[in-house]
Design an enzyme around this catalytic site. Structure first.
Site, PDB file in Angstrom:
ATOM      1  N   ARG A 116      -7.433 -10.731   6.116  1.00  0.00           N
ATOM      2  CA  ARG A 116      -7.338  -9.798   7.237  1.00  0.00           C
ATOM      3  C   ARG A 116      -6.539 -10.393   8.393  1.00  0.00           C
ATOM      4  NH1 ARG A 116     -11.589  -5.867   7.715  1.00  0.00           N
ATOM      5  NH2 ARG A 116     -11.849  -6.456   9.882  1.00  0.00           N
ATOM      6  N   TRP A 123      -8.717 -12.957  15.766  1.00  0.00           N
ATOM      7  CA  TRP A 123      -7.298 -12.644  15.904  1.00  0.00           C
ATOM      8  C   TRP A 123      -7.135 -12.316  17.381  1.00  0.00           C
ATOM      9  CZ3 TRP A 123      -4.241  -8.170  16.930  1.00  0.00           C
ATOM     10  CH2 TRP A 123      -2.908  -8.262  16.537  1.00  0.00           C
ATOM     11  N   GLU A 182      11.753  -0.393   4.486  1.00  0.00           N
ATOM     12  CA  GLU A 182      10.611  -1.115   3.916  1.00  0.00           C
ATOM     13  C   GLU A 182      11.044  -2.525   3.470  1.00  0.00           C
ATOM     14  OE1 GLU A 182       7.595  -1.049   3.913  1.00  0.00           O
ATOM     15  OE2 GLU A 182       6.966  -2.282   2.232  1.00  0.00           O
ATOM     16  N   LYS A 230       9.541  -6.137   4.804  1.00  0.00           N
ATOM     17  CA  LYS A 230       9.036  -7.230   3.952  1.00  0.00           C
ATOM     18  C   LYS A 230       9.705  -8.540   4.317  1.00  0.00           C
ATOM     19  CE  LYS A 230       6.303  -5.705   2.913  1.00  0.00           C
ATOM     20  NZ  LYS A 230       5.843  -4.432   3.197  1.00  0.00           N
ATOM     21  N   GLU A 262       8.589  -9.806   7.824  1.00  0.00           N
ATOM     22  CA  GLU A 262       7.170 -10.181   7.834  1.00  0.00           C
ATOM     23  C   GLU A 262       6.901 -11.540   7.213  1.00  0.00           C
ATOM     24  OE1 GLU A 262       3.575  -7.129   6.977  1.00  0.00           O
ATOM     25  OE2 GLU A 262       5.345  -6.890   5.739  1.00  0.00           O
ATOM     26  N   LYS A 279      -3.929  -8.047   8.304  1.00  0.00           N
ATOM     27  CA  LYS A 279      -3.830  -7.051   7.239  1.00  0.00           C
ATOM     28  C   LYS A 279      -4.249  -5.680   7.736  1.00  0.00           C
ATOM     29  CE  LYS A 279      -3.262  -5.639   3.001  1.00  0.00           C
ATOM     30  NZ  LYS A 279      -1.848  -5.391   2.627  1.00  0.00           N
TER      31      LYS A 279
HETATM   32  C1  AGP Z   1       3.029  -3.930   5.786  1.00  0.00           C
HETATM   33  O1  AGP Z   1       3.596  -4.947   5.032  1.00  0.00           O
HETATM   34  C2  AGP Z   1       2.341  -4.354   6.989  1.00  0.00           C
HETATM   35  N1  AGP Z   1       1.435  -5.402   6.799  1.00  0.00           N
HETATM   36  C3  AGP Z   1       1.903  -3.253   7.934  1.00  0.00           C
HETATM   37  O2  AGP Z   1       3.079  -2.681   8.407  1.00  0.00           O
HETATM   38  C4  AGP Z   1       0.978  -2.147   7.384  1.00  0.00           C
HETATM   39  O3  AGP Z   1       1.655  -1.360   6.453  1.00  0.00           O
HETATM   40  C5  AGP Z   1       0.492  -1.300   8.582  1.00  0.00           C
HETATM   41  O4  AGP Z   1      -0.231  -2.108   9.463  1.00  0.00           O
HETATM   42  C6  AGP Z   1      -0.339  -0.120   8.159  1.00  0.00           C
HETATM   43  O5  AGP Z   1      -1.504  -0.484   7.511  1.00  0.00           O
HETATM   44  P1  AGP Z   1      -2.374   0.572   6.717  1.00  0.00           P
HETATM   45  O6  AGP Z   1      -1.521   1.084   5.609  1.00  0.00           O
HETATM   46  O7  AGP Z   1      -3.569  -0.204   6.248  1.00  0.00           O
HETATM   47  O8  AGP Z   1      -2.732   1.662   7.678  1.00  0.00           O
END
Ligand code: AGP
Length: 586
Positions: free
Chosen positions: A27, A74, A463, A467, A470, A581
């Site tokens: 998380r 966090w 997308e 990636k 990130e 996460k």
């Molecule tokens: C994607 O790689 C990210 N970690 C992030 O953008 C994620 O997709 C976003 O926080 C949305 O999360 P969710 O799909 O759990 O709502």
């Protein structure tokens, strides 16, 4: 995001809490701590860093006592330091708390409590809960009454667990997840089922505006006014217990590799729900789709699918932006919310705004016990199993698969979907990593990368760039091919790499022209295509598939490239810095 866990039972609490925190590491967090109750006192140990590091430095799991609480933080209020890490004891040390969320009125509470003589040792908003609860307990000498007063005075979103000096646990939730585990050897309370799934699959989903008191005589749940409430014990899927890496070096690699299977499982056994959604969508006057991050990128792909194949207009909305443009929704609106976790605060807020204005909510979500599902009229599950890597991979292709199924139903099967073919194609891409690994070595030292696609491939380019940024920390940007000459061409030189998503479809020729324009400026071109071309410095071949289905397979090599580039750069692909996460705060 912060993860919280509590345990009361027959066994030593600290090792259970530390293991639970490790299971929830995905998380995201920056510091960790544990508090236990033993021999009429509460002991706290905490520190900055990963669970294993802090545990070996501070021996978190050596604390004695059969009652305790634990936390991974966090940071939101206050920098990352040991004193800001949780648990936070009250100023007298007679109780300690762990908290997830944000207390909006903490500054006022802190000032007021300081004036009453309560001492604060951290910069966090959370410490206000500890001292407020202590103050209310000092006034009432009763845990239940002190909880009622405390939740009445707190403003914001929170889930917190407190351990009291008599060995009682008390926990409350308001718009943050909190799940009770009922095991043979004791009770658990956590932000995530993964915190205790190895001990029990029997759970109680505590509702919003409820608190629970757990002691050696049992468990009692109350609403925020103090009225008792009853809940059924339900069983959660044992599949959640699968959250182990197995032979894979990282969860991210495991999850990328699972996609030939997860693509086939997306929306399994949901014919009824999909039929109903199709009916809703057909009759909606206004149709919207929302999500954050990767889930928003899936929503952008849906826009192309719905308009091209179903001839239906759907407007994608970035969840965090919805609050700034109200008046989208009315009673004839449908909002499709896409989310892996079902707990993203931004998505939930967009949904709440839409619901308040009368819209019907349909969700596409992985965690079927999430807050989003509770707020939706119909939900379809991704069925892709737990996704632990912070970077969404398999959940993206599963979200797409469900959106493809809806679009296909809307056009009476016009898309000729063949998910077996998609699965085979993904297998093929995944069968040899060597070329991608060698390209990743080249990306190691670069600072900018662009990903270009046209039409339906543009959201995939977005997308792909998400990636890359990130998990590799390389600046990455997704571009629609045609926009190049309107600005970004100025950035192209020999230091730049450009990934061109260019399957042999109706966008092929135009995208190839963009590749030539870039090449002429000296940039290196990496083509993702089923058709080779000399303009590519590097070519990653993808199988030929019917035109509509390319987005489902073209993202795979870029997920792998991002993963191997992270390995080359020696960053941790599973837990990127500063990210969580499940983003449960706004
Ligand atoms: C994607 O790689 C990210 N970690 C992030 O953008 C994620 O997709 C976003 O926080 C949305 O999360 P969710 O799909 O759990 O709502």
């Amino acid at each position: 995001m912060c993860s919280i866990i509590g345990y009361l039972g027959a066994n030593q609490a600290a090792p259970i809490l530390v293991r639970g925190l490790k299971r929830m590491e995905y998380r995201g967090y920056d510091s960790v701590g544990v508090a236990t109750f033993s021999e009429n006192q509460i002991s706290v140990r905490k520190g900055v860093g990963k669970v294993a590091e802090v545990n070996s430095a501070a021996q978190l799991d050596a604390l004695s006592g059969t009652v305790g609480i634990g936390h991974t933080r966090w940071a939101t209020h206050g920098v990352v330091t040991e004193s800001n890490a949780h648990p936070h004891p009250s100023s007298s040390g007679e109780l300690a708390i762990v908290h997830n969320g944000i207390i909006d009125n903490y500054a006022d509470l802190k000032k007021d409590l300081q004036q009453k003589g309560y001492v604060f040792k951290s910069e966090t908003d959370s410490e206000a809960i500890a001292n407020l609860l202590q103050y209310n307990f000092d006034q009432t000498k009763e845990i239940k009454k002190s909880m009622v007063s405390t939740v009445d005075q707190l403003k914001g979103n929170y889930a917190f667990v407190a351990v009291f000096e008599d060995g009682t646990l008390a926990a409350a939730r308001l718009h943050e997840p909190l799940i009770i585990g009922v095991g043979k050897g004791g009770y658990f309370i956590s932000s995530d089922v993964l915190g205790f799934i190895e001990h029990t699959d029997e759970v109680i989903y505590q509702d919003n505006r409820e608190f629970v008191i757990i002691n050696s005589t049992g468990i009692q749940i109350f609403d925020f006014e103090g009225n008792p409430v009853q809940h059924q014990i339900t069983k959660v899927s044992k599949e959640l217990a699968d959250a182990y890496k197995g032979d894979y070096a990282h969860f991210t690699l495991k999850e990328i590799s699972e996609q030939p299977i997860t693509i086939l499982k997306a929306g399994d056994n949901t014919k009824l729900e999909l039929d109903l959604i199709t009916e809703f969508v057909k009759h909606a006057k206004n149709l919207y789709i929302t999500g954050s991050g990767t889930s928003y990128n899936a929503a952008l792909v849906a826009k192309h699918l719905f308009s091209k194949y179903a001839k239906i207009k759907i407007e994608p909305l970035i969840s965090s932006e919805v609050q700034y443009s109200p008046n989208y929704f009315d009673h004839q609106s449908i909002l499709i919310a896409v989310s892996q976790s079902g707990e993203s605060a931004d998505v939930l807020e967009a949904v709440d705004i839409a619901k308040k204005d009368g819209a019907k909510i349909v969700s596409i979500v992985n965690i079927m016990t999430s807050s989003l599902v509770q707020r939706s009229s119909i939900s379809v599950g991704l069925n892709c199993g737990p996704e632990i890597g912070v970077a969404a991979t398999k959940s993206f292709t599963s979200q797409l698969a469900i959106l493809y199924k809806i679009a296909d139903k809307l056009c009476g099967g016009c898309m000729g979907l063949d998910f077996n073919k998609v699965s085979e194609s993904i297998y093929k891409i995944l069968s040899d990593h060597s070329k991608i690994q060698s390209i990743a070595k080249k990306l190691k030292d670069i600072s900018d990368i662009y990903v270009l696609g046209r039409g339906i491939h543009f959201p995939v380019a977005l997308e792909a760039s998400l990636k890359l940024k990130e998990i590799t920390y390389i600046h990455a940007e997704g571009l629609p091919g045609g926009e190049l000459k309107h600005g970004p061409l100025a950035l192209m030189d020999s230091n730049v790499y450009v990934i061109i998503i260019n399957p042999n479809d109706s966008t092929y020729t135009d995208t190839l022209a963009s590749a030539h324009e870039i090449k002429a400026r000296g940039a290196k071109i990496l083509g993702i295509s089923d058709r080779p071309n000399e303009v590519y410095d590097y070519w990653i071949e993808i199988p030929t598939i019917s035109e509509a289905l390319f987005p489902l397979i073209e993202i795979i090599p870029i997920q792998l490239l991002a993963y191997y580039s992270a390995i080359e750069k020696d960053t941790d692909p599973d837990y990127p810095r500063n990210l969580a996460k499940s983003v449960t705060v706004k």
